[in-house]
Design an enzyme around this catalytic site. Structure first.
Site, short mmCIF file in Angstrom:
data_model
loop_
_atom_site.label_atom_id
_atom_site.label_comp_id
_atom_site.label_asym_id
_atom_site.label_seq_id
_atom_site.Cartn_x
_atom_site.Cartn_y
_atom_site.Cartn_z
CE LYS A 164 -3.91 7.47 4.51
NZ LYS A 164 -4.11 6.79 3.25
N GLY A 219 4.12 -0.95 0.44
CA GLY A 219 3.75 0.10 -0.46
C GLY A 219 5.07 0.55 -1.38
CB SER A 220 5.81 3.36 -3.77
OG SER A 220 5.72 4.27 -2.77
N GLY A 223 7.19 5.82 -0.72
CA GLY A 223 6.23 6.18 0.29
C GLY A 223 6.84 5.58 1.57
N GLY A 224 7.41 4.57 1.72
CA GLY A 224 8.25 4.07 2.82
C GLY A 224 9.08 5.10 3.30
CD GLU A 243 5.70 -6.91 0.51
OE1 GLU A 243 5.47 -6.89 -0.54
OE2 GLU A 243 5.20 -7.25 1.61
CB CYS A 280 4.97 -7.27 -3.40
SG CYS A 280 4.54 -8.77 -2.40
CD GLU A 370 8.57 -3.02 -7.44
OE1 GLU A 370 7.76 -3.93 -7.12
OE2 GLU A 370 8.92 -2.03 -6.64
#
Length: 507
Positions: A164, A219-220, A223-224, A243, A280, A370
């Protein structure tokens, strides 16, 4: 039409790319499913050669790839050149790992009479899962994107990969994919070995497709979680290797502050502002003792932040999110803005590096969010008990870092015991930014850093895309070569005894 944006100016341009339709996603998944059995049957040497062809193709396209990525990310050619080298090295290292073969975890237990009676012959090793979906990340357009470690480790495992493309660097994604696709074709890989989709809806359709067997995502947290919801609605659940979010606390003991305040301040500033704080592993919170040495350290850090220029973030979403989080942190009880660099530029997605100071007694959840960008919160503590209580407020992370002196080993040991359940990697007298690609690496951590116990960096990342399979009482001809009797060029455990790889003798 897919657009691309220069983060330095904010100007948007059209590309020749288009969102991938649902039908096209399904076609790619069908092709990947057909390719999976072919890839699984190919010898390891062939797969290793394919990975090295990919590394060479990326190297050959270096100039175009770096220039394209710089226009889409603003990260600079030096940083991007180094990152592309990391991608090339990853593919070559996975090629070496595939040839070496220990990742298969091959085990043989011959038929025998045991204390429990007659036992059958059982042989076990890891085999490919099947088609894998990989989502590129915004902050690493090479090493964690189309040409990244998820792609390399999945292909090394023998799994087809459908990528993607990230919306923040679509042209970089396309150019990287072109190099990889050409290399796999030249290696004689089956159609469907690699594919790519564009657009958020295509990404959702990809995860929902029943032929996909695992998802790699960097990603965020939001998003996960969105991808996990799609997986939860599938008839067959699959693993999501995400992650997601990490604050990476850094702890400075009193002895370290006395011995090297200015050095720590300089290096911490570099770690917080490197790549505009969009890493990260960026330390988002630093614990500094009260007292003269701690004051000197924070003063030196504040001076560097005050003198820092504005830094360009990757895209508007990250830019706006950073400013919102910075405002929330500054509004928290006990928070003081200690230093801020050059204010945001008029155009593009630039922000000012910011240092926020608070006390251990004031530290709460509103100060440990974060912030993806150049923001650090310094927490002043009075003693070991104060430090340990404040540290418990910080969410679990990819890393935890401890700066200590040689005569503080007892304190360091107590803090290590406290931090071990809190992170996936403990760093001593260094900085968590800069992740070594190696067999021993662990780039993962307890929730919310990641949602699995696996690493996404290093050779053991291949384990995510493999599953164990056992053969019981199988004829030799039905077994994989790695499980047949006789010498083999990989390490195995045979009847409980670990055996090294057999080496052919030279006449």
């Amino acid at each position: 039409m897919i657009t691309t944006t220069d983060p330095r100016t904010g100007r948007q341009s059209d590309t020749d790319l288009a969102p991938t339709s649902a039908d096209a996603v399904a076609d790619l998944a069908r092709a990947a499913e057909a390719a999976a059995s072919v890839l699984a049957s190919r010898p390891r040497q062939w797969r290793a050669d394919m990975l090295e062809r990919i590394a060479a193709a990326l190297e050959d396209a270096r100039a175009e790839l770096v220039a394209t990525a710089d226009a889409e990310t603003g990260l600079g050619e030096a940083r991007l050149g180094g990152e592309l080298t990391r991608s090339v090295v990853q593919f070559r290292m996975f090629a070496d790992a595939v040839r070496e073969g220990s990742y298969l975890e091959a085990i043989i237990d011959h038929a025998a009479t045991t204390d429990l009676g007659p036992a059958p012959d059982v042989r076990r090793m890891l085999v490919p899962l099947g088609p894998v979906a990989v989502f590129g990340s915004s902050n690493f357009p090479f090493a964690f994107s189309v040409a990244g470690g998820d792609t390399a480790s999945a292909l090394a495992a023998g799994c087809p990969v459908i990528l993607k493309a990230h919306s923040a660097h679509p042209l970089t994604s396309a150019r990287s994919f072109d190099a990889i696709a050409a290399a796999t074709a030249a290696a004689g890989a089956p159609d469907g070995t690699v594919g790519i989709v564009y657009g958020q809806q295509a990404g959702s359709a990809l995860v929902a497709d029943p032929r996909i067997t695992a998802v790699g995502f960097t990603g965020s947290l939001s998003g996960g979680m969105a991808l996990q919801r799609i997986i939860d609605e599938r008839a067959q659940p699959i693993p999501l290797y995400g992650e997601l979010s990490s604050l990476n606390p850094l702890f400075i003991t009193p002895g370290a502050a006395i011995a090297r305040a200015d050095t720590i301040a300089a290096d911490l500033f570099t770690s917080v502002t490197g790549s505009a704080g969009q890493l990260c592993t960026k330390p988002g919170v630093a614990f500094v003792p009260v007292g003269d040495a701690g004051d000197a350290l924070v003063d030196a850090l504040a001076d560097r932040v005050d003198e820092a220029g504005a830094q360009v973030l990757l895209n508007r979403r990250i830019h706006d999110s950073f400013r919102e989080i910075r405002d929330r942190v500054l509004a928290a009880p006990g928070a003081v803005e200690r230093a801020r660099g050059v204010e945001d530029a008029a155009e593009g997605f630039a922000v000012a590096p910011t240092l926020v100071e608070t006390t251990a007694s004031s530290l709460g959840a509103d100060l440990v969010e974060e912030a993806f960008g150049p923001l650090v919160v310094v927490v002043r503590y009075e003693g070991a008990g104060d430090l340990r209580r404040a540290a418990s407020v910080v969410p679990k992370s990819l890393t935890a870092t401890l700066h200590h002196e040689a005569d503080e080993i007892d304190l360091a040991r107590r803090l290590t015991d406290d931090l071990a359940p809190w992170a996936g990697r403990l760093v001593y007298n260094g900085y968590p930014t800069g992740v070594r690609v190696a067999w021993a690496q662990q780039h993962g951590g307890p929730w919310p850093a990641t949602n699995s116990q696996h690493t996404s960096v290093g050779m053991t990342a291949i384990r995510r895309f493999l599953r164990p399979l056992a053969w019981q009482n199988a004829a030799q001809e039905l077994l994989p070569e790695e499980l047949r009797d006789g010498p083999v060029p990989i390490p195995r455990r045979v009847d409980g005894v670990l055996q090294l790889a057999a080496v052919e003798s030279t006449p």
